[in-house]
Design a protein around this motif. Structure first.
Motif, PDB file in Angstrom:
ATOM      1  N   GLY A 273       0.787  -1.225   0.000  1.00 55.51           N
ATOM      2  CA  GLY A 273       0.000   0.000   0.000  1.00 55.51           C
ATOM      3  C   GLY A 273       0.818   1.273   0.000  1.00 55.51           C
ATOM      4  N   SER A 274       2.061   1.186  -0.423  1.00 63.53           N
ATOM      5  CA  SER A 274       2.917   2.360  -0.355  1.00 63.53           C
ATOM      6  C   SER A 274       2.999   3.058  -1.702  1.00 63.53           C
ATOM      7  N   GLU A 275       2.907   4.376  -1.680  1.00 64.17           N
ATOM      8  CA  GLU A 275       3.076   5.129  -2.923  1.00 64.17           C
ATOM      9  C   GLU A 275       4.537   5.188  -3.321  1.00 64.17           C
ATOM     10  N   ASP A 276       5.397   4.893  -2.372  1.00 69.40           N
ATOM     11  CA  ASP A 276       6.825   4.965  -2.636  1.00 69.40           C
ATOM     12  C   ASP A 276       7.410   3.642  -3.084  1.00 69.40           C
ATOM     13  N   HIS A 277       6.589   2.626  -3.116  1.00 72.57           N
ATOM     14  CA  HIS A 277       7.082   1.326  -3.582  1.00 72.57           C
ATOM     15  C   HIS A 277       5.978   0.706  -4.446  1.00 72.57           C
ATOM     16  N   VAL A 278       6.144   0.850  -5.749  1.00 76.44           N
ATOM     17  CA  VAL A 278       5.097   0.414  -6.668  1.00 76.44           C
ATOM     18  C   VAL A 278       5.720  -0.453  -7.750  1.00 76.44           C
ATOM     19  N   GLU A 279       5.052  -1.558  -8.037  1.00 75.24           N
ATOM     20  CA  GLU A 279       5.531  -2.421  -9.117  1.00 75.24           C
ATOM     21  C   GLU A 279       4.767  -2.107 -10.402  1.00 75.24           C
ATOM     22  N   TYR A 280       5.471  -2.141 -11.506  1.00 76.07           N
ATOM     23  CA  TYR A 280       4.879  -1.877 -12.816  1.00 76.07           C
ATOM     24  C   TYR A 280       5.108  -3.093 -13.689  1.00 76.07           C
TER      25      TYR A 280
ATOM     26  N   ARG B 147      13.740   2.905   3.797  1.00 77.48           N
ATOM     27  CA  ARG B 147      13.159   1.659   4.277  1.00 77.48           C
ATOM     28  C   ARG B 147      12.812   0.746   3.099  1.00 77.48           C
ATOM     29  N   ASN B 148      12.166   1.297   2.071  1.00 78.20           N
ATOM     30  CA  ASN B 148      11.819   0.492   0.912  1.00 78.20           C
ATOM     31  C   ASN B 148      13.071  -0.024   0.215  1.00 78.20           C
TER      32      ASN B 148
ATOM     33  N   ALA C 100      -2.638   4.681  -4.661  1.00 79.03           N
ATOM     34  CA  ALA C 100      -2.549   3.639  -3.645  1.00 79.03           C
ATOM     35  C   ALA C 100      -3.671   3.864  -2.659  1.00 79.03           C
ATOM     36  N   ASP C 101      -4.462   2.840  -2.384  1.00 81.01           N
ATOM     37  CA  ASP C 101      -5.386   3.073  -1.288  1.00 81.01           C
ATOM     38  C   ASP C 101      -5.253   2.011  -0.216  1.00 81.01           C
ATOM     39  N   GLY C 102      -4.029   1.726   0.079  1.00 84.72           N
ATOM     40  CA  GLY C 102      -3.770   0.963   1.287  1.00 84.72           C
ATOM     41  C   GLY C 102      -3.834  -0.541   1.148  1.00 84.72           C
ATOM     42  N   GLN C 103      -3.954  -1.047  -0.063  1.00 91.60           N
ATOM     43  CA  GLN C 103      -4.016  -2.499  -0.190  1.00 91.60           C
ATOM     44  C   GLN C 103      -3.032  -2.970  -1.229  1.00 91.60           C
ATOM     45  N   ASP C 104      -2.422  -4.086  -0.925  1.00 90.17           N
ATOM     46  CA  ASP C 104      -1.485  -4.661  -1.864  1.00 90.17           C
ATOM     47  C   ASP C 104      -2.181  -5.059  -3.150  1.00 90.17           C
ATOM     48  N   GLN C 105      -3.420  -5.411  -3.015  1.00 87.03           N
ATOM     49  CA  GLN C 105      -4.087  -6.017  -4.150  1.00 87.03           C
ATOM     50  C   GLN C 105      -4.609  -4.996  -5.141  1.00 87.03           C
ATOM     51  N   VAL C 106      -4.522  -3.738  -4.783  1.00 86.06           N
ATOM     52  CA  VAL C 106      -5.038  -2.743  -5.712  1.00 86.06           C
ATOM     53  C   VAL C 106      -4.247  -2.807  -7.001  1.00 86.06           C
TER      54      VAL C 106
END
Ligand code: SF4
Ligand code: SF4
Lengths: 410, 677
Positions: free
Chosen positions: B413-420, B441-442, B596-602
Motif C-alpha cells: 500500500g505504499s506510494e513509494d514502492h510500486v511495481e509496474y 526503508r523500501n 494507492a489506497d492501502g491495499q497490496d491487491q489494488v
C-alpha cells in the motif's frame, strides 16, 4: 524475607557471556557469547512432596551448541513469543533468525519430522542485514510479528514477519545521536523503547497516518536517592550495604549518563531503565493511549557507580485490598559491580494533597560478587510457572559463565 | 542540513573531518618553531571541548630561553566558540598553542572516499553558496560561469515563493499562481547575467541533460538484457571469450540517478553494484555537456569554465566530487560546485533577487538560442524524480510488436514502492517488470529482494548459509502458497492470475531514490513555510550552551506531538504534494501515478494501445535531434585524437565516456574498531 540462592552454574562459553533468554514455551535456556556460539540448556523440576514447592529441585543439562557462523560477538538473543524462533544480534552487524529443523523435513515422502524424538538442528533461516555496525540488541514484539534491532550506527530497525516466513523492513529510525544500547517492546502493545549512549530513551509507535515514529523522548533528570533497605531486612543485608558504603556513593547526576538497560513491568504501566552510574529509574505511563506520556518517577542508587547492565521483572500482585497501595512487582538488577539486587517496587499511599502516589523502591536483598570479580551482563527471570514456590532467574557474566539463581521467600 | 537517510546511516566516523586517513598532506602554516630550535621538545596535542587542537608543553618547568608560547587564536579560526576554547585553557593555566585546523578545499580533495563516505560536514562546507559568492565578487576570476538548475529545484522555489504561510493550510489550487518554473528560470538567468551578479554566460535547467541520460539509460537496459538476468558483468577482455559484444552487468538494472542510493550501495552493498546503471545522472551528463561539449564549442578549455549546479539534495555534492567526474588532463571537475535549492535561495536573497520581477521574453514559447543552446524544461512524463522507469516502459512498449497493457501494484500500500508490469495486451505475457522504490526503508527491502532474486545475496548469507536445508525452503513454499491462497480470495478473478504470474517474475528494472517521495522531497529543498517560521523561532530560543540547536519540544515531559517522521523527514507530506503539483504544472501530459489506497491487491491498469501510434512530443523530437548532434560532435572529436581505425568502437567508447560512469565498492573499516560493549 526473600533470599537469592545459588542453584547451579552452566559453564562452557569460551568468552564473555553476554545474554541469557528463557524459551517462553519450552524448558530451554539460551545463552550467547563473544565465542560466537549460542548454548542451549534444558531443565526439569523434581517436585518435592510439600505443596508449597519450597523444596523443588531444578536440574539443568546442556543440550547443544549452535556454532552460528556469526563473524563476531553475539551480543544479544531473544526468543519469539511462540518459542519457535531465536533471534541473535551480533557485532558483525547482522541479525540471525534460527529455527529448529530436522534434515529430512521437507524432503518428499519423509514424514519423520513430525516425530518429536528425532534430534533436530537449529538452523539459520534468514539473516537480516542493514545495520552499518555492531548490532547491540534484538527484541520481539508481544505477538511475535515484529522484530526490532538496534546498533552502534545509532539506528533502530523494525522488521515485520511475512506470511512466507521472511522478514520485511518496515522502519529505520535514526533519532538517536549515539550508539543505541538496548531496546524493549511493551509487554502487550506495539510500543518500542530504545536506550542510548546519548543519555536518552526514545519511545516509538506506529502512526496510522504514516509510519513508525518516536512519540516521546525521555530525558532522565531526577537525582539518585540512596536505596531504602527493607525494614525487616536481615542483618546480612544491612551489613552488606553498610560495609560497602564508601563505594556506595553515587555522585549526583552531573553529566548525561548512558542508558544501558530497559525493562517494561509485566503490567505495562512502568518502564525501568538502568544507567551508567548504576542507578535505576522507574517511568510511569500517564494514560492508556498508545502515545500517552511517560513520566520519570524515581531514581535509586543500585550498583555503586558501576553501570546497571540489565533488568528483569517479576509481576506483582496489583492493587492491595482496601488500600491505595499497588504492588508493581519485583525487579532484579545486575551490573558492572558484580552485584545482583532484588527490589520491591510499589506505588505507595495517595499523598495528602491527593495528587500523586509515590513510587517506592525497596532493596529486598542483594548478592555480592555473583560472578566473582566479573561484570554481570544480563539477567532474565523465568516467567513460566514451573514451580509454585520459587522463582528462577539466570545471569550471564564476563567470566563466560551462566548462573541460575532462585528467589525464595523464607 | 542533512543527507538522505541512507547516507546518514553510513556516516559513522563523526569525529573525523577530514578523514584521518586523508592522504593529502596537511600544511602547517604557523610553524611551531620552538621544537625546531630544540627549546621545548616535549609537547603534547590537546583537544578542547570545541574540538580545537592545542600543542601544549608537557614539561612543567618553563622553557628556559624562549618566552613561553603564548596562547592566541590563529587568524584562520573565527567565531565565538573558538575564543571560548582559548579562555578555558587560559583558566587552567596551561601553556598551549592553538594549532591550525587542516583545511582542504574541494580542489585539493581527491574524493578518494577516505572521508567522502564518512563525513558530511566536509563536503557541505566545501561547496557552499559562499564559494559562489566569492566567485561572483572576485575581480580576477576569468572563468566563464555556467549555472545549471534542476527542475525539482525550480518547483521547490516556485512553491516557496508563491506560498504564504497563511495559505499553506488552505487549498493548494492557488499555489503556483503568478509564477511558473519557466518564468522563474528566465528571471534567474536575467539576474545572474548582469555583470554585477557575475555575468554568468549561461543559466540553464538540467532537463536536456536528463533527456540524454534517459536515452542512454534505455540503451544500457537493452545491452544488459542481452547479458541476461542475474548475470554478473562480463569483461570484454576475459581470456576465454575475447571481444564479447556483451558489456556491463545483467538485469535487473537499478537506477543510478540518486547519489544517496549509489553511495550507499557502494558502501554497504558492493555485491549489487554490477546491477547499478552506469549511465550518468542528469547532473553528471550536464557536467559532460558544459565542460566537454560547450567549452569546446566556445574554444575554451574545461578549466576556463566554472560550472555550478543547483540540486535538491546534499547528496549531489558527493556525486560531483566523485573521481570519475574529475579530469586529470584539465585538472578540473565536470561540476565545480553544487548548491542545494536552499543555498541558491540564500544566494539569491543575499544579492537582492526579486522573484516577482518580470523579465522580457519570459513567456516566450521557445527559449532563444542566445540564452540556451538546449531546449528548456523538457517534460518527461512519469515521476518527478526523473521518469527513468516510465521512459523505459514507454520505449519497451513502443518496440513491442503488439499492444501492451501496464499494470501497477503498490507494494504494502505504499506510494513509494510500486511495481509496474508491462504485458502483451492480447496474450497477457509479461514483457517487463519494474518498480519504483523510494526511501531508505523500501530500499532495504529492495536490496533483500534483488539479492535473493539474483542470488548474489542468498538468504542466510554469512551465517549458516551452507546449512540452509530443504526444510526451510519447503516452509517458504508452504508460506507462499498460503499467502497466495489468501490473496486469491480477496482479489477479483481477472486480477488474480496476473498477480500470481507477476509474483513469480523477477524484477527487470528499479527506479531507486533514497528520499521518501523522491527528489521533490530532497534534503536540500525549501522547507515548508510554516515549519520555517517555527524552526526559526525554536532555534532562536533553543540554542544550548554549546551553540547546538536542540529540539526542546521533544525533551520535556510535556512534549507536544511533534512527529519526527521517517516517511517525511524534511517536510510535511502536504508541502511535498504541492511541490509535486508545481513540478507537473503546465505539462501537456499529466503524470501517471497509481492511486494507492492501502491495499497490496489494488491493481491499476492502463492500456498502452495509443502509445505505439501517438506522435512523439515535438519538444522531445527537438531534444533528440540536438542530442544526436552533440553526440556526433563528441564522436568526431575523439576520432581525431584516437588512432584506432575501428570507428564503431570509437563511437561507442566516446559515447560511454561522455555519458557513463563507474562504481567501486568501498571497503568498510568498521572491523578495525572493536567495541567493548
Ligand atoms: S576524500 Fe578528500 S579530504 Fe577526504 S580523505 Fe580523501 S582526499 Fe582527503
Ligand atoms: S532521491 Fe533525489 S533528492 Fe533524494 S538523495 Fe536521491 S537524488 Fe537527492
Amino acid at each position: 524475607m526473600p533470599a537469592i540462592e545459588f542453584v547451579t552454574e552452566l559453564p562452557g562459553h569460551a568468552g564473555p557471556a553476554w545474554a541469557v533468554s528463557w524459551n517462553p514455551c519450552r524448558p530451554i535456556l539460551a545463552s550467547c557469547s563473544s565465542d560466537k556460539t549460542v548454548r542451549l540448556y534444558g531443565y526439569n523440576v523434581k517436585q518435592s512432596t510439600d505443596s508449597e514447592g519450597a523444596n523443588d529441585r531444578f536440574e539443568f543439562r546442556f543440550l547443544q551448541e549452535i556454532p552460528t557462523a556469526h563473524k563476531r560477538t553475539i551480543r544479544s538473543i531473544a526468543w519469539s513469543p511462540n518459542g519457535k524462533s531465536l533471534a541473535t544480534g551480533s557485532f558483525d552487524s547482522t541479525v540471525g533468525i534460527w529455527e529448529e529443523v530436522d534434515e529430512y523435513e521437507g524432503v518428499e515422502g519423509v514424514e519423520r519430522y513430525q516425530d518429536d524424538s528425532v534430534e533436530k538442528e537449529w538452523e539459520c533461516i534468514t539473516t537480516l542485514e542493514g545495520h552499518e555496525s555492531e548490532c547491540k540488541g534484538v527484541s520481539w514484539s508481544s505477538d511475535g510479528t515484529l522484530l526490532a534491532s538496534c546498533s552502534r550506527d545509532k539506528s533502530v530497525w523494525i522488521w515485520e514477519l511475512q506470511a512466507d516466513g521472511d522478514f520485511e523492513c518496515i522502519s529505520v529510525m535514526m533519532e538517536h545521536t549515539q550508539d543505541v544500547k538496548s531496546i524493549a517492546w511493551h509487554p502487550s502493545e506495539e510500543i518500542l523503547a530504545s536506550a542510548s549512549y546519548d543519555a536518552s530513551i526514545y519511545l516509538f509507535a506506529d502512526d496510522p497516518d504514516s509510519d513508525w515514529s518516536p512519540f516521546q523522548k525521555l530525558n532522565p533528570s531526577l537525582p539518585a536517592a540512596p536505596a531504602s533497605i527493607s525494614t525487616e531486612g536481615s542483618t546480612s543485608l544491612s551489613a552488606a550495604t553498610v560495609e560497602s558504603t564508601p563505594d556506595f556513593v553515587v555522585p549526583p547526576l552531573q553529566e548525561p549518563e548512558t542508558v544501558w538497560s530497559l525493562a517494561y513491568s509485566p503490567c505495562g504501566r512502568y518502564l525501568a531503565s538502568g544507567g551508567d552510574s548504576g542507578g535505576i529509574r522507574i517511568w510511569e505511563r500517564s494514560g492508556n493511549d498508545i502515545d500517552s506520556r511517560w513520566i520519570e518517577r524515581t531514581h535509586v542508587e543500585a550498583h555503586r557507580a558501576r553501570a546497571c547492565f540489565a533488568l528483569s521483572w517479576i509481576a506483582g500482585s496489583g492493587p492491595a485490598d482496601g488500600a491505595d497501595e499497588i504492588s508493581v512487582g519485583r525487579l532484579v538488577s545486575v551490573g558492572g559491580d558484580g552485584r545482583i539486587c532484588l527490589w520491591n517496587v510499589a506505588k505507595g499511599e495517595m499523598q495528602q494533597d491527593q495528587t500523586s502516589q509515590p513510587i517506592q523502591m525497596q532493596l529486598l536483598t542483594l548478592r555480592e560478587q555473583a560472578h566473582t570479580i566479573y561484570d554481570i551482563n544480563s539477567v532474565a527471570v523465568l516467567q513460566r510457572n514451573v514451580s509454585p514456590g520459587a522463582r528462577l532467574f539466570a545471569t550471564a557474566g564476563d567470566d563466560g559463565g551462566v548462573k541460575i539463581w532462585r528467589i525464595s521467600d523464607m | 542540513m542533512a543527507f538522505s537517510g541512507a547516507l546518514q546511516l553510513t556516516d559513522l566516523d563523526d569525529f573525523l573531518a577530514p578523514s584521518q586517513a586523508c592522504i593529502l598532506p596537511v600544511k602547517q602554516k604557523n610553524k611551531v618553531t620552538d621544537q625546531a630550535q630544540g627549546l621545548n621538545p616535549d609537547t603534547d596535542i590537546h583537544i578542547d571541548a570545541q574540538n580545537n587542537y592545542y600543542e601544549v608543553a608537557i614539561s612543567s618547568k618553563p622553557s628556559t630561553a624562549a618566552p613561553a608560547p603564548t596562547l592566541k587564536p590563529t587568524d584562520k579560526t573565527v567565531g565565538g566558540t573558538d575564543s571560548v576554547g582559548v579562555l578555558q585553557v587560559q583558566q587552567q593555566g596551561a601553556q598551549g598553542k592553538q594549532l591550525e585546523k587542516a583545511e582542504i578545499s574541494l580542489n585539493d580533495c581527491l574524493a578518494c572516499s577516505g572521508c567522502v563516505t564518512s563525513t558530511e560536514s566536509m563536503l557541505i562546507t566545501l561547496q557552499s553558496h559562499l564559494e559562489v559568492q566569492t566567485y561572483i565578487n572576485a575581480e580576477d576570476d576569468n572563468r566563464t560561469g555556467i549555472l545549471t538548475i534542476s527542475p525539482q529545484t525550480l518547483a521547490s522555489l516556485v512553491t516557496s515563493y508563491t506560498e504564504t504561510p497563511s495559505s499553506s493550510s488552505s487549498s493548494s489550487s492557488s499555489s503556483c499562481q503568478g509564477l511558473t518554473m519557466t518564468q522563474l528560470l528566465r528571471r534567474i538567468r536575467t539576474f545572474f547575467s548582469s555583470p554585477q551578479n557575475g555575468g554568468w554566460a549561461g543559466v540553464w535547467d538540467t532537463t536536456f541533460a536528463r533527456h540524454l541520460s534517459l536515452r542512454e539509460h534505455v540503451a544500457e537496459y537493452k545491452e544488459r538484457r542481452l547479458v541476461g538476468k542475474g548475470k554478473q558483468a562480463l569483461t570484454p577482455t576475459s581470456a576465454d571469450d575475447p571481444g564479447t559484444p556483451l558489456k556491463g552487468g545483467g538485469l535487473p538494472m537499478l537506477a543510478s540517478a540518486c547519489p544517496g542510493w549509489v553511495c550507499y550501495a557502494e558502501k554497504a552493498h558492493g555485491d549489487l553494484l554490477d546491477f547499478v546503471s552506469h549511465t550518468r545522472s542528469s547532473q553528471g551528463v550536464m557536467g559532460s555537456l558544459v565542460k566537454q561539449w560547450w567549452a569546446a564549442e566556445r574554444k575554451k578549455t574545461p578549466k576556463d569554465v566554472y560550472h555550478v549546479t543547483v540540486m535538491p539534495c546534499y547528496d549531489k555534492k558527493l556525486e560531483a566530487s566523485r573521481s570519475d567526474f574529475y579530469s586529470e588532463l584539465y585538472e578540473t571537475r565536470d561540476v565545480d560546485c553544487v548548491l542545494t535549492t536552499g543555498e541558491l535561495d540564500l544566494l539569491l536573497r543575499e544579492r537582492g533577487f526579486n522573484p516577482f520581477q518580470a523579465v522580457s521574453g519570459e513567456d516566450a514559447h521557445e527559449v532563444s538560442p542566445r540564452d540556451s543552446p538546449f531546449p528548456e524544461l523538457i517534460s518527461h512524463s512519469g515521476t518527478s524524480s526523473g521518469s527513468y522507469l516510465h521512459t523505459l516502459i514507454d520505449a519497451l512498449a513502443r518496440e513491442h510488436h503488439n499492444d501492451t497493457r501496464l499494470v501497477t501494484r503498490p507494494v504494502r500500500g505504499s506510494e513509494d514502492h510500486v511495481e509496474y508490469i508491462l504485458e502483451d495486451a492480447a496474450t497477457g505475457e509479461i514483457i517487463f517488470k519494474g518498480a519504483k522504490c523510494y526511501g531508505f526503508r523500501n530500499l532495504q527491502n529492495l536490496v533483500r529482494k534483488v539479492g535473493k532474486e539474483t542470488g548474489v545475496k542468498a538468504v542466510g548469507r554469512g551465517i549458516g548459509a551452507s546449512k540452509l536445508s530443504a526444510a526451510v525452503a519447503a516452509r517458504r513454499r508452504a508460506g507462499k502458497a498460503k499467502l497466495a491462497a489468501g490473496q486469491d480470495s480477496a482479489v477479483s478473478s481477472s486480477a488474480s492470475s496476473i498477480t500470481e504470474q507477476a509474483e513469480e517474475r523477477t524484477l527487470d528494472y528499479v527506479e531507486v531514490m533514497a528520499c521518501p517521495g523522491g527528489c521533490v522531497n530532497g534534503g536540500g529543498q525549501m522547507k515548508p513555510k510554516s515549519e520555517n517560521a517555527a524552526t526559526a523561532a525554536k532555534q532562536a530560543a533553543g540554542r544550548d550552551e554549546e551553540g547546538y540547536s536542540r529540539d526542546w519540544e521533544m525533551e520535556g515531559v510535556e512534549a507536544p506531538k511533534t512527529q519526527i517522521d521517517e516517511g517525511m523527514r524534511w517536510s510535511t507530506k502536504s508541502w511535498v504534494a504541492k511541490v509535486e503539483k508545481v513540478y507537473w504544472s503546465g505539462l501537456p501530459t499529466p503524470p501517471q501515478s497509481p492511486k494507492a489506497d492501502g491495499q497490496d491487491q489494488v491493481v491499476a491498469e492502463e492500456e498502452h494501445k495509443d502509445r505505439k501510434i501517438s506522435a512523439v512530443d515535438p519538444q522531445i523530437e527537438i531534444a533528440n535531434k540536438i542530442g544526436q548532434q552533440i553526440i556526433d560532435t563528441i564522436v568526431e572529436s575523439s576520432k581525431k585524437s584516437l588512432s584506432t581505425t575501428n570507428s564503431a568502437e570509437i563511437a561507442y567508447e566516446a559515447r560511454i565516456n561522455f555519458l557513463r560512469t563507474r562504481y567501486r565498492k568501498v571497503e568498510g573499516d568498521v572491523s578495525g574498531l572493536t567495541a567493548k560493549w
